[in-house]
Design a protein around this motif. Sequence first.
Motif, PDB file in Angstrom:
ATOM      1  N   THR A 273       0.888  -1.243   0.082  1.00 43.22           N
ATOM      2  CA  THR A 273       0.016   0.082  -0.187  1.00 43.22           C
ATOM      3  C   THR A 273       0.993   1.041   0.078  1.00 43.22           C
ATOM      4  O   THR A 273       1.729   1.290   0.836  1.00 43.22           O
ATOM      5  CB  THR A 273      -0.910  -0.027   1.330  1.00 43.22           C
ATOM      6  OG1 THR A 273      -1.625  -0.912   1.175  1.00 43.22           O
ATOM      7  CG2 THR A 273      -1.916   1.209   1.465  1.00 43.22           C
TER       8      THR A 273
ATOM      9  N   PHE B  59       1.332   5.453  -0.096  1.00 45.54           N
ATOM     10  CA  PHE B  59       0.521   6.822  -0.138  1.00 45.54           C
ATOM     11  C   PHE B  59       1.480   7.799  -0.784  1.00 45.54           C
ATOM     12  O   PHE B  59       2.633   7.585  -0.908  1.00 45.54           O
ATOM     13  CB  PHE B  59       0.465   7.241   1.302  1.00 45.54           C
ATOM     14  CG  PHE B  59       0.285   8.804   1.424  1.00 45.54           C
ATOM     15  CD1 PHE B  59      -0.994   9.289   1.284  1.00 45.54           C
ATOM     16  CD2 PHE B  59       1.339   9.739   1.624  1.00 45.54           C
ATOM     17  CE1 PHE B  59      -1.065  10.692   1.249  1.00 45.54           C
ATOM     18  CE2 PHE B  59       1.033  10.966   1.731  1.00 45.54           C
ATOM     19  CZ  PHE B  59      -0.126  11.614   1.516  1.00 45.54           C
TER      20      PHE B  59
ATOM     21  N   HIS C 161      -3.049   5.209  -2.216  1.00 43.82           N
ATOM     22  CA  HIS C 161      -3.580   6.550  -1.282  1.00 43.82           C
ATOM     23  C   HIS C 161      -3.120   7.722  -1.910  1.00 43.82           C
ATOM     24  O   HIS C 161      -2.086   8.235  -1.200  1.00 43.82           O
ATOM     25  CB  HIS C 161      -3.513   6.142  -0.131  1.00 43.82           C
ATOM     26  CG  HIS C 161      -4.296   5.152   0.782  1.00 43.82           C
ATOM     27  ND1 HIS C 161      -5.010   5.453   1.922  1.00 43.82           N
ATOM     28  CD2 HIS C 161      -4.409   4.031   0.336  1.00 43.82           C
ATOM     29  CE1 HIS C 161      -5.577   4.441   2.266  1.00 43.82           C
ATOM     30  NE2 HIS C 161      -5.440   3.705   1.380  1.00 43.82           N
TER      31      HIS C 161
ATOM     32  N   SER D  43      -2.818  11.718  -2.851  1.00 42.65           N
ATOM     33  CA  SER D  43      -3.403  13.006  -2.231  1.00 42.65           C
ATOM     34  C   SER D  43      -3.429  14.103  -3.044  1.00 42.65           C
ATOM     35  O   SER D  43      -2.618  14.192  -4.031  1.00 42.65           O
ATOM     36  CB  SER D  43      -2.643  13.282  -0.839  1.00 42.65           C
ATOM     37  OG  SER D  43      -1.317  13.635  -1.073  1.00 42.65           O
TER      38      SER D  43
ATOM     39  N   HIS E 258     -12.389   8.821  -4.538  1.00 42.55           N
ATOM     40  CA  HIS E 258     -12.019   8.204  -3.334  1.00 42.55           C
ATOM     41  C   HIS E 258     -13.200   6.849  -3.064  1.00 42.55           C
ATOM     42  O   HIS E 258     -14.284   7.560  -3.358  1.00 42.55           O
ATOM     43  CB  HIS E 258     -12.427   9.604  -2.118  1.00 42.55           C
ATOM     44  CG  HIS E 258     -12.277   8.919  -0.903  1.00 42.55           C
ATOM     45  ND1 HIS E 258     -10.990   8.299  -0.346  1.00 42.55           N
ATOM     46  CD2 HIS E 258     -13.109   8.784   0.043  1.00 42.55           C
ATOM     47  CE1 HIS E 258     -11.477   8.110   0.713  1.00 42.55           C
ATOM     48  NE2 HIS E 258     -12.488   8.086   1.249  1.00 42.55           N
TER      49      HIS E 258
ATOM     50  N   GLN F 167      -8.003   5.630  -2.308  1.00 45.71           N
ATOM     51  CA  GLN F 167      -8.301   6.417  -1.336  1.00 45.71           C
ATOM     52  C   GLN F 167      -7.456   7.531  -1.292  1.00 45.71           C
ATOM     53  O   GLN F 167      -6.495   7.755  -1.316  1.00 45.71           O
ATOM     54  CB  GLN F 167      -8.513   5.896   0.182  1.00 45.71           C
ATOM     55  CG  GLN F 167      -9.436   4.702   0.356  1.00 45.71           C
ATOM     56  CD  GLN F 167      -9.767   4.214   1.775  1.00 45.71           C
ATOM     57  OE1 GLN F 167      -9.027   4.680   2.657  1.00 45.71           O
ATOM     58  NE2 GLN F 167     -10.311   3.191   1.796  1.00 45.71           N
TER      59      GLN F 167
ATOM     60  N   LEU G 241      -3.075   5.562   7.775  1.00 45.90           N
ATOM     61  CA  LEU G 241      -4.038   5.690   6.542  1.00 45.90           C
ATOM     62  C   LEU G 241      -5.238   5.442   6.851  1.00 45.90           C
ATOM     63  O   LEU G 241      -6.383   5.382   6.111  1.00 45.90           O
ATOM     64  CB  LEU G 241      -3.504   4.709   5.365  1.00 45.90           C
ATOM     65  CG  LEU G 241      -1.914   5.038   4.917  1.00 45.90           C
ATOM     66  CD1 LEU G 241      -1.678   4.332   3.746  1.00 45.90           C
ATOM     67  CD2 LEU G 241      -1.960   6.438   4.488  1.00 45.90           C
TER      68      LEU G 241
ATOM     69  N   ARG H 220      -6.599   2.279   7.708  1.00 46.40           N
ATOM     70  CA  ARG H 220      -6.803   0.934   7.061  1.00 46.40           C
ATOM     71  C   ARG H 220      -6.522  -0.265   8.036  1.00 46.40           C
ATOM     72  O   ARG H 220      -6.357  -1.193   7.588  1.00 46.40           O
ATOM     73  CB  ARG H 220      -6.032   0.854   5.808  1.00 46.40           C
ATOM     74  CG  ARG H 220      -6.346   1.842   4.670  1.00 46.40           C
ATOM     75  CD  ARG H 220      -7.547   1.708   4.175  1.00 46.40           C
ATOM     76  NE  ARG H 220      -8.351   0.840   3.554  1.00 46.40           N
ATOM     77  CZ  ARG H 220      -7.961   0.576   2.202  1.00 46.40           C
ATOM     78  NH1 ARG H 220      -7.360   1.447   1.345  1.00 46.40           N
ATOM     79  NH2 ARG H 220      -8.388  -0.414   1.738  1.00 46.40           N
TER      80      ARG H 220
END
Length: 456
Positions: free
Chosen positions: A124, A126, A155, A157, A194, A203, A371, A373
Amino acid sequence: MAERGTVTTVVESAAVVTLDPHRREFTTGHVVVQGNQIVAVGAGPAPAYEGARVVDGRGCVVTPGFVNTHQHLYQWVTRGLVPDAGLFRWLTTLYPAWAGIDEESVHVAATGALGQLALTGCTTAFDHHYVFPRDGGDLLGAEIRAAAEVGLRFHPSRGSMDLSEKDGGLPPDSVVQDRDEILLATEAAIDRWHDPSFGSMLQVAVAPCSPFSVTTELLREAAGLARRRGVRLHTHLAETTDESAWCADRFSCTPAEYAESVGWLGPDVWFAHGIHFTDADLKQLASTGTGVAHCPSSNARLGAGIARTADLRAAGVPVGLGVDGAASNEAGSLLEELRHAVLFARARGGPESLTVRAALEMATLEGARLLGRSHEIGSLEPGKLADLALWRLDTLPHAGITDPVAALVLGAPPPLQLLLVNGQPVVENNHLVRVDESAVATQVARTQQALLAKAG
Ligand code: ZN
């Protein structure tokens, strides 16, 4: 429990480090995957499941996949520049090159950076993206496409900068945007991408860049937007003594006090770096559940300092790990961050500052918590998503080390036998399954050259 015949993958005869609530570890055990979920974890052999792929884990350890909590993917095509400077000079030198990024260069950079993350155990990722040149195109779309192609849970942003040199900020005018434009684009990104559902592969977070590149108004309004939409908040904080001096000068407070004054503390917030926190700051972070993404390699590369990891954890602050952007961490290896977290914490605070298992916890469960999760990923437990890494520990660099966590965290990076994300193979035999590594390498080199030529 799984129905016989529906199980898709069984990892057999591996050492298993679960990170479950009892922190169970098995010298020889199994992990059973059905679809995108783990359905069984235990000692000894698994039952036979008809039609399942059986992975021979002898000589390997299986761990939860790692969670990267801070990165700037676009920087993969501006690596190796300004190799010997601190943060503010490094930033002001790189801004002109970053001003030239577009959809194509961001797609290439993201593919390279995410590929390297996958090869170093990350399932995962970000990403903190805050540079949006006027004619850059759909940059978030480009990196989201790259993540889907590589196969990682992602993820991204919608970051931003609205405080340029002319208003006392650090970035040049060419890379900042108007506040209303930023907030509209941020909300549009949430609407478009999202997905809050269980097992989500995508997300979105809200992530203005840093106190010295963003206005107070934007920080306040970004927090309001994130909370109204139920998404998470992220920014850089307390990275350098220059930033502390800037905050003291402009706001007469510490960076953490400034964050608090604009509504930026809470269990939905995590900060990148957090090196220069005071004892009072630590208490505030802990009492509000605010997290920190610790990036030891980048912090050392820029000479920013060593975060108070042991103190943060002892105070009860959730701490995850991050590689940060590749312009300040050319390796971009998440596994390396576990080793550096342990070494730097001990160099700073003595031999008992951080254990190898604490580093693994930061890279998995704690990262998942930052996060939002941790009910889905971060440990190997029935009902959680099938994000796992199978590391080979029986070759020259590790053979003979009996503690698999010590081998993984303190030893050289071991071959990654298998990486499953959402039950699907992303790495096999130490190579990416879904993208051609050598083609990506060629594109990365060509893109970096073109970007530098454009910047003049
Ligand atoms: Zn960063």
